[in-house]
Motif scaffolding. Structure first.
Motif, PDB file in Angstrom:
ATOM      1  N   VAL A  23      66.683  20.126  43.021  1.00  0.00           N
ATOM      2  CA  VAL A  23      66.494  20.728  44.339  1.00  0.00           C
ATOM      3  C   VAL A  23      66.682  22.243  44.197  1.00  0.00           C
ATOM      4  CG1 VAL A  23      67.227  20.780  46.752  1.00  0.00           C
ATOM      5  CG2 VAL A  23      67.385  18.646  45.447  1.00  0.00           C
ATOM      6  N   ASP A  24      65.684  23.002  44.608  1.00  0.00           N
ATOM      7  CA  ASP A  24      65.712  24.454  44.450  1.00  0.00           C
ATOM      8  C   ASP A  24      66.873  25.041  45.255  1.00  0.00           C
ATOM      9  OD1 ASP A  24      65.247  27.194  44.387  1.00  0.00           O
ATOM     10  OD2 ASP A  24      63.084  26.983  44.557  1.00  0.00           O
ATOM     11  N   PRO A  25      67.836  25.722  44.606  1.00  0.00           N
ATOM     12  CA  PRO A  25      68.994  26.266  45.321  1.00  0.00           C
ATOM     13  C   PRO A  25      68.636  27.193  46.479  1.00  0.00           C
ATOM     14  CG  PRO A  25      69.372  26.333  42.964  1.00  0.00           C
ATOM     15  CD  PRO A  25      67.936  25.943  43.158  1.00  0.00           C
ATOM     16  N   LYS A  26      67.484  27.865  46.405  1.00  0.00           N
ATOM     17  CA  LYS A  26      67.138  28.808  47.477  1.00  0.00           C
ATOM     18  C   LYS A  26      66.879  28.094  48.791  1.00  0.00           C
ATOM     19  CE  LYS A  26      62.117  29.188  46.742  1.00  0.00           C
ATOM     20  NZ  LYS A  26      61.032  30.049  46.237  1.00  0.00           N
ATOM     21  N   TRP A  27      66.616  26.781  48.735  1.00  0.00           N
ATOM     22  CA  TRP A  27      66.375  26.010  49.940  1.00  0.00           C
ATOM     23  C   TRP A  27      67.624  25.272  50.426  1.00  0.00           C
ATOM     24  CZ3 TRP A  27      62.387  27.003  52.814  1.00  0.00           C
ATOM     25  CH2 TRP A  27      61.232  27.519  52.228  1.00  0.00           C
ATOM     26  N   MET A  28      68.752  25.500  49.764  1.00  0.00           N
ATOM     27  CA  MET A  28      69.964  24.758  50.115  1.00  0.00           C
ATOM     28  C   MET A  28      71.023  25.632  50.781  1.00  0.00           C
ATOM     29  SD  MET A  28      70.938  21.926  47.246  1.00  0.00           S
ATOM     30  CE  MET A  28      70.672  22.889  45.758  1.00  0.00           C
ATOM     31  N   LEU A  29      71.788  24.988  51.646  1.00  0.00           N
ATOM     32  CA  LEU A  29      73.018  25.543  52.182  1.00  0.00           C
ATOM     33  C   LEU A  29      74.179  24.688  51.677  1.00  0.00           C
ATOM     34  CD1 LEU A  29      72.048  26.148  55.925  1.00  0.00           C
ATOM     35  CD2 LEU A  29      72.486  27.927  54.220  1.00  0.00           C
ATOM     36  N   GLY A  30      75.369  25.280  51.620  1.00  0.00           N
ATOM     37  CA  GLY A  30      76.563  24.484  51.410  1.00  0.00           C
ATOM     38  C   GLY A  30      77.028  23.953  52.756  1.00  0.00           C
ATOM     39  N   GLY A  31      77.689  22.794  52.743  1.00  0.00           N
ATOM     40  CA  GLY A  31      78.134  22.257  54.024  1.00  0.00           C
ATOM     41  C   GLY A  31      79.202  21.203  53.876  1.00  0.00           C
ATOM     42  N   LEU A  32      79.893  20.950  54.978  1.00  0.00           N
ATOM     43  CA  LEU A  32      80.905  19.903  55.018  1.00  0.00           C
ATOM     44  C   LEU A  32      81.063  19.433  56.449  1.00  0.00           C
ATOM     45  CD1 LEU A  32      83.914  20.995  56.301  1.00  0.00           C
ATOM     46  CD2 LEU A  32      83.647  22.495  54.317  1.00  0.00           C
ATOM     47  N   THR A  33      81.570  18.229  56.579  1.00  0.00           N
ATOM     48  CA  THR A  33      81.923  17.711  57.900  1.00  0.00           C
ATOM     49  C   THR A  33      83.259  17.011  57.819  1.00  0.00           C
ATOM     50  OG1 THR A  33      81.218  16.345  59.775  1.00  0.00           O
ATOM     51  CG2 THR A  33      80.729  15.503  57.576  1.00  0.00           C
ATOM     52  N   MET A  34      83.987  17.042  58.908  1.00  0.00           N
ATOM     53  CA  MET A  34      85.216  16.258  59.059  1.00  0.00           C
ATOM     54  C   MET A  34      84.974  15.326  60.237  1.00  0.00           C
ATOM     55  SD  MET A  34      87.415  17.282  56.730  1.00  0.00           S
ATOM     56  CE  MET A  34      89.123  17.132  57.218  1.00  0.00           C
ATOM     57  N   ILE A  35      84.898  14.041  59.953  1.00  0.00           N
ATOM     58  CA  ILE A  35      84.610  13.048  60.986  1.00  0.00           C
ATOM     59  C   ILE A  35      84.995  11.678  60.451  1.00  0.00           C
ATOM     60  CG2 ILE A  35      82.233  12.699  60.172  1.00  0.00           C
ATOM     61  CD1 ILE A  35      81.384  12.274  63.086  1.00  0.00           C
ATOM     62  N   GLY A  36      85.395  10.801  61.329  1.00  0.00           N
ATOM     63  CA  GLY A  36      85.599   9.402  60.974  1.00  0.00           C
ATOM     64  C   GLY A  36      84.485   8.592  61.589  1.00  0.00           C
ATOM     65  N   SER A  73      74.172  34.161  57.376  1.00  0.00           N
ATOM     66  CA  SER A  73      72.713  34.277  57.370  1.00  0.00           C
ATOM     67  C   SER A  73      72.172  33.708  58.666  1.00  0.00           C
ATOM     68  CB  SER A  73      72.107  33.521  56.187  1.00  0.00           C
ATOM     69  OG  SER A  73      72.285  32.121  56.343  1.00  0.00           O
ATOM     70  N   GLU A  74      70.943  34.105  58.983  1.00  0.00           N
ATOM     71  CA  GLU A  74      70.297  33.597  60.202  1.00  0.00           C
ATOM     72  C   GLU A  74      70.128  32.087  60.128  1.00  0.00           C
ATOM     73  OE1 GLU A  74      67.166  31.950  62.563  1.00  0.00           O
ATOM     74  OE2 GLU A  74      66.996  32.281  60.394  1.00  0.00           O
ATOM     75  N   ARG A  75      69.772  31.556  58.948  1.00  0.00           N
ATOM     76  CA  ARG A  75      69.519  30.120  58.878  1.00  0.00           C
ATOM     77  C   ARG A  75      70.811  29.306  58.973  1.00  0.00           C
ATOM     78  NH1 ARG A  75      67.738  28.502  52.665  1.00  0.00           N
ATOM     79  NH2 ARG A  75      69.589  29.308  51.595  1.00  0.00           N
ATOM     80  N   SER A  76      71.918  29.817  58.424  1.00  0.00           N
ATOM     81  CA  SER A  76      73.172  29.076  58.565  1.00  0.00           C
ATOM     82  C   SER A  76      73.643  29.080  60.014  1.00  0.00           C
ATOM     83  CB  SER A  76      74.249  29.643  57.641  1.00  0.00           C
ATOM     84  OG  SER A  76      74.574  30.977  57.959  1.00  0.00           O
TER      85      SER A  76
END
Length: 302
Positions: free
Chosen positions: A115-128, A156-159
């Protein structure tokens, strides 16, 4: 926004349903009875505020998922290699790819899978949240939060745009200037709880109430913080205290998803939780006896 959810279990199913309910076009990658139930009855979401049903497209055909503006990867870490070709196909067609996985290595794992890194964001969720029946997902936590950010740092605008989508669902969501730090702060919590509850094969209250149970959680948290700082990630002692206070406040009956996986006897996320702490600790010369023990004990017989 056209949103694809790769992994329609508890986390993916919940957010997919909630994003669709907020008015966006959502398509779920789902299989078998879960897919069939969603197609025939819609996706039912049960949460503390009540239950509701939303109509979304559910398919096991990756061709039906393209194109998309956002692809949320919401499988367990042990399924990343299986889902990566679909994520790569969506990224190649212009989708932002957002992993909401446990651990701190999801971005790198997807990049290594093509997966091309330029198209990725880092992310996380906290949920049950968990899939409780075909076509049904249940949120059983009072909390639901999402953090997204550029892996290289900065806003960034996209984040900001992606965080706004999750705010529309009612989740607490924000764009982060330092997603790497946020990922480690989550690891500080989930890896410590997973180690304590996994080694004990008991819910969090039973571990807290056991002789030295609180000390077990404290040592697990401190080890993660020490490893993070050795890697140059500014996890503070106050952050460790905050996590310990959170662990102390959790409902006694709570079982982390890691423990539920152990009880089911199937694959689990040991490698990206205590396994990662142990690996990174060894590389940095930091002692991690609690997480080393978790890796040794919970790997036996797998």
């Amino acid at each position: 926004m056209r949103v694809v959810i790769l992994g329609a279990g508890g986390v993916g199913g919940y957010y997919g349903g909630a994003i669709a309910r907020a008015g966006h076009e959502v398509r779920l990658l789902a299989r078998g009875a879960h897919r069939d139930a969603i197609r025939s009855r819609g996706l039912e979401v049960r949460e503390p505020e009540g239950a509701w049903t939303v109509q979304v497209l559910a398919t096991d055909d990756p061709a039906e998922l393209v194109p998309a503006d956002l692809a949320v990867v919401a499988v367990k870490s042990y399924s990343v290699s299986e889902i990566a070709p679909v994520a790569r196909r969506l990224a190649d067609a212009g989708a932002i790819v957002l992993p909401l996985l446990n651990g701190v290595e999801a971005f790198e794992s997807l990049a290594a899978a093509g997966v091309d890194p330029k198209w990725m964001l880092g992310g996380l969720t906290m949920i049950g949240a968990e899939k409780t029946a075909p076509g049904v997902v249940t949120r059983n936590s009072a909390f639901r939060s999402v953090v997204v950010g550029e892996r290289s740092g900065g806003l960034s605008e996209r984040s900001e745009r992606v965080a706004a989508i999750f705010r529309e669902t009612g989740a607490e969501a924000r764009a982060s200037e330092n997603i790497e730090l946020d990922l480690w702060l989550k690891l500080l919590f989930i890896a410590a709880v997973a180690a304590g509850c996994g080694l004990s094969r008991a819910p969090i209250g039973a571990v807290r109430d056991a002789p030295l149970g609180t000390a077990l959680f404290e040592r697990a948290v401190r080890e993660i913080g020490a490893v993070a700082r050795a890697k140059g990630i500014p996890v503070t002692e106050q952050a460790e205290k905050d996590v310990l206070a959170r662990i102390a406040s959790l409902a006694g009956a709570l079982k982390p998803s890691f423990l539920r996986d152990l009880e089911r006897g199937g694959p689990n996320e040991l490698d990206v939780l205590s396994g990662a702490v142990s690996r990174f600790g060894k590389a940095a010369g930091v002692s991690t006896p609690v997480h080393d023990t978790a890796v040794a004990a919970l790997s036996a017989g797998r």
